[in-house]
Design an enzyme around this catalytic site. Sequence first.
Site, mmCIF file in Angstrom:
data_model
loop_
_atom_site.group_PDB
_atom_site.id
_atom_site.type_symbol
_atom_site.label_atom_id
_atom_site.label_comp_id
_atom_site.label_asym_id
_atom_site.label_seq_id
_atom_site.Cartn_x
_atom_site.Cartn_y
_atom_site.Cartn_z
ATOM 1 N N LYS A 1 0.920 -1.036 0.091
ATOM 2 C CA LYS A 1 -0.166 0.045 0.044
ATOM 3 C C LYS A 1 0.994 1.380 0.335
ATOM 4 O O LYS A 1 0.797 1.793 -0.544
ATOM 5 C CB LYS A 1 -0.807 -0.087 1.434
ATOM 6 C CG LYS A 1 -1.527 1.570 0.904
ATOM 7 C CD LYS A 1 -2.702 1.174 2.535
ATOM 8 C CE LYS A 1 -3.335 2.258 2.858
ATOM 9 N NZ LYS A 1 -4.152 2.415 3.635
ATOM 10 N N GLU B 1 10.344 -4.840 4.733
ATOM 11 C CA GLU B 1 10.497 -6.096 3.911
ATOM 12 C C GLU B 1 10.566 -6.397 2.536
ATOM 13 O O GLU B 1 10.818 -7.407 1.992
ATOM 14 C CB GLU B 1 9.674 -6.747 4.822
ATOM 15 C CG GLU B 1 9.810 -6.646 6.599
ATOM 16 C CD GLU B 1 9.773 -5.850 7.234
ATOM 17 O OE1 GLU B 1 9.283 -4.662 6.385
ATOM 18 O OE2 GLU B 1 9.314 -6.202 8.224
ATOM 19 N N GLY C 1 -4.814 -1.265 4.801
ATOM 20 C CA GLY C 1 -4.037 -3.157 4.478
ATOM 21 C C GLY C 1 -4.834 -4.480 5.367
ATOM 22 O O GLY C 1 -5.273 -5.242 4.306
ATOM 23 N N ARG C 2 -5.211 -4.401 5.989
ATOM 24 C CA ARG C 2 -5.799 -5.982 6.202
ATOM 25 C C ARG C 2 -7.215 -5.751 5.508
ATOM 26 O O ARG C 2 -8.052 -6.800 5.973
ATOM 27 C CB ARG C 2 -6.227 -5.783 8.002
ATOM 28 C CG ARG C 2 -6.392 -4.516 8.608
ATOM 29 C CD ARG C 2 -6.018 -4.532 10.127
ATOM 30 N NE ARG C 2 -6.416 -3.523 10.750
ATOM 31 C CZ ARG C 2 -6.239 -2.172 10.898
ATOM 32 N NH1 ARG C 2 -4.828 -1.969 10.550
ATOM 33 N NH2 ARG C 2 -6.443 -1.094 11.802
ATOM 34 N N LYS D 1 9.228 -0.498 13.806
ATOM 35 C CA LYS D 1 10.174 -0.367 12.066
ATOM 36 C C LYS D 1 11.108 0.561 12.941
ATOM 37 O O LYS D 1 12.446 0.863 11.908
ATOM 38 C CB LYS D 1 9.107 0.158 11.616
ATOM 39 C CG LYS D 1 7.605 -0.771 11.027
ATOM 40 C CD LYS D 1 6.875 -0.337 10.392
ATOM 41 C CE LYS D 1 5.232 -1.124 9.821
ATOM 42 N NZ LYS D 1 4.948 -0.173 9.138
ATOM 43 N N HIS E 1 -6.283 -32.981 17.208
ATOM 44 C CA HIS E 1 -5.521 -33.216 18.224
ATOM 45 C C HIS E 1 -4.476 -33.076 18.299
ATOM 46 O O HIS E 1 -2.849 -33.739 19.063
ATOM 47 C CB HIS E 1 -4.791 -34.691 17.362
ATOM 48 C CG HIS E 1 -5.715 -35.437 16.408
ATOM 49 N ND1 HIS E 1 -5.647 -36.579 17.070
ATOM 50 C CD2 HIS E 1 -6.889 -35.524 16.210
ATOM 51 C CE1 HIS E 1 -6.892 -37.680 16.979
ATOM 52 N NE2 HIS E 1 -7.398 -37.177 16.046
ATOM 53 N N GLU F 1 -4.902 -6.362 14.900
ATOM 54 C CA GLU F 1 -4.245 -4.851 14.311
ATOM 55 C C GLU F 1 -5.403 -3.938 13.970
ATOM 56 O O GLU F 1 -5.284 -2.600 14.594
ATOM 57 C CB GLU F 1 -3.570 -5.012 12.816
ATOM 58 C CG GLU F 1 -2.701 -3.772 12.867
ATOM 59 C CD GLU F 1 -2.140 -4.201 11.591
ATOM 60 O OE1 GLU F 1 -2.983 -4.238 10.732
ATOM 61 O OE2 GLU F 1 -0.781 -4.853 11.532
HETATM 62 O O1 F6P Z 1 3.091 -3.330 9.790
HETATM 63 C C1 F6P Z 1 1.948 -3.226 9.603
HETATM 64 C C2 F6P Z 1 1.360 -2.806 8.041
HETATM 65 O O2 F6P Z 1 1.498 -1.180 7.832
HETATM 66 C C3 F6P Z 1 -0.067 -3.180 7.747
HETATM 67 O O3 F6P Z 1 -1.019 -2.730 8.413
HETATM 68 C C4 F6P Z 1 0.074 -3.867 6.395
HETATM 69 O O4 F6P Z 1 -1.295 -4.650 5.926
HETATM 70 C C5 F6P Z 1 1.305 -4.194 6.228
HETATM 71 O O5 F6P Z 1 2.112 -3.501 7.076
HETATM 72 C C6 F6P Z 1 2.002 -3.794 4.866
HETATM 73 O O6 F6P Z 1 1.878 -2.468 4.933
HETATM 74 P P1 F6P Z 1 2.091 -1.622 2.913
HETATM 75 O O7 F6P Z 1 1.196 -2.597 2.164
HETATM 76 O O8 F6P Z 1 1.952 -0.731 2.877
HETATM 77 O O9 F6P Z 1 3.642 -2.516 2.791
#
Ligand code: F6P
Length: 580
Positions: free
Chosen positions: A229, A235, A296-297, A543, A413, A382
Amino acid sequence: MASERTSRNQAEYDGPGDHQSGHDHDVTGSTAWRELSAHQPHVYAMHLREVFAVDPERGRDLTIDVGDLHIDYSKHRVLRETLDLLFSLARETHLEDKRDAMFWGEHINTSEDRAVLHTALRLPREATLRVDGQDVVSDVHEVLDRMGAFTDRLRSGEWTGHTGERITTVVNIGIGGSDLGPAMVYQALRHYADAGISCRFVSNVDPADLVGTLADLDPATTLFVIASKTFSTLETLTNAAAARAWLLRGLGIDESDTKNFAVAKHFVAVSTAAEKVADFGIDTDQMFGFWDWVGGRYSVDSAIGLSVMAAIGKEAFADFLHGFNIVDRHFRSAPLHQNAPVILGLIGLWYNNFWGAQSRVVLPYSNDMARFAAYLQQLTMESNGKSVDSHGHHVTTDTGEIFWGEPGTNGQHAFYQLLHQGTRLVPADFIGFASPTDDLPVASSDGGEPGSMHDLLMSNYFAQTKVLAFGKTADEIAAEGVDPHVVAHKVMPGNRPSTSIIAPELTPSVLGQLIALYEHQVFVEGAVWGINSFDQWGVELGKTQAKELLAVLEQSDAPAPQDDSSTDSLIRWYREHRGR
Ligand code: F6P
């Protein structure tokens, strides 16, 4: 669906904003809260056996059908009176006004001054919704059309890679909402993948994830979807850069030539941040956008679902969106006492706040839904893991149920022992289907015609909900001639609550319905607690500090001392073992 077609702008709006600024925000001070507190010991003293005995029709009455979902909430530790009190709580906290404000596009995400409009992502083309002067529905369908055109080309083989070969693998690189949604949905709908395109998902900044995922792939037939987003997530950008190097290397192109036109054939982006996408070297013509009003979620039904659409096609993806919309319309229009997300959300809150339950377990009797609990963890935790209300005041009660779970019989199990005989109350959501995605014959129990493995699976679903609720008493066990020393160990206390959700089949529409059912439960709980379910400031400090500590790890001289002795000595230990 008249109201969805009605455009309302903020000037016309006279809703919850007014309420929010005018009333006492502390939900625990409400009349309904006090009444629920007084009522709880009465329900606590009753066993579900007794509850069913005095109200024998509840197994038929306390059910609700929404779209294809049949939901039985009768095995909960609630009386009809409890439900009425919970509905009063919802009214007292202006749940319906708050819900309407979300659907109209009010800026209910106050800390980020944003609308919250994931529901607009699944409005039909003919609907109208103007928010902040913008025709949201036409924007949504413009992107869906572009996604459809692109995935048609991929699926037909018209879009080829740099060497002219057809794309057979789509690798989605994203994290959080840009990974969990498409990864969960792709697995759940694997039977709908019909064009020879399979998907893989890379999220972790642990290089093992990317290396392992790419190990057996051919760069010539691989397309990367960089899903972020913000397009600033460490990452994702790190993995994307490494994937680009892997691609160029594999195609025999100089790795430093990051603007090479081969990249255009193998990289597309999904983002709200066009400039950053361009900076990374992806042409914005190959970017599929969405908007700041999609959290995002809550984004699997936006362009973030591009990888899923590549696998299952735009028609099945449209069915998926339609499923969400069925539940959206229900949530928006059904009265509280017939409103599934309202009822389930309030029951979740009932255990969380009046019984001290800390978690809810989600148990799909479907291997294809193996990632559903992980997906729900981000969606719910979240969203509602907050300690201040939307006005910044400390909340005075617990928020944020902890979600966890595994596919059904695997859990049986592993951790069901605690669910059945442990000391903790863990409300459970059982999810099952009448028709299987796969079935195999099994020898029948009576030596007759072979039975169905799916029936075997579902017999476990029904047995578990029954045993959790009604258990087995010491007398019943002793009557079977069990050694008296062992009776106490075998007692099944029962009285353990669950929801049973059952649908005809795991189709794209049903999956959309299920996701929306949980999205709106999150909303209900957050609205009653008075918190902002749509920001996530709690993830930011980690972060920033990781960035600062990376510099410390990489320093060539002695590490900069840390403020606290624990982090300081851990970093020194790490550097020593890294030979620095
Ligand atoms: O760090 C949490 C977050 O901001 C989530 O809310 C989001 O889904 C995820 O990181 C990834 O964010 P992006 O889509 O901006 O890479």
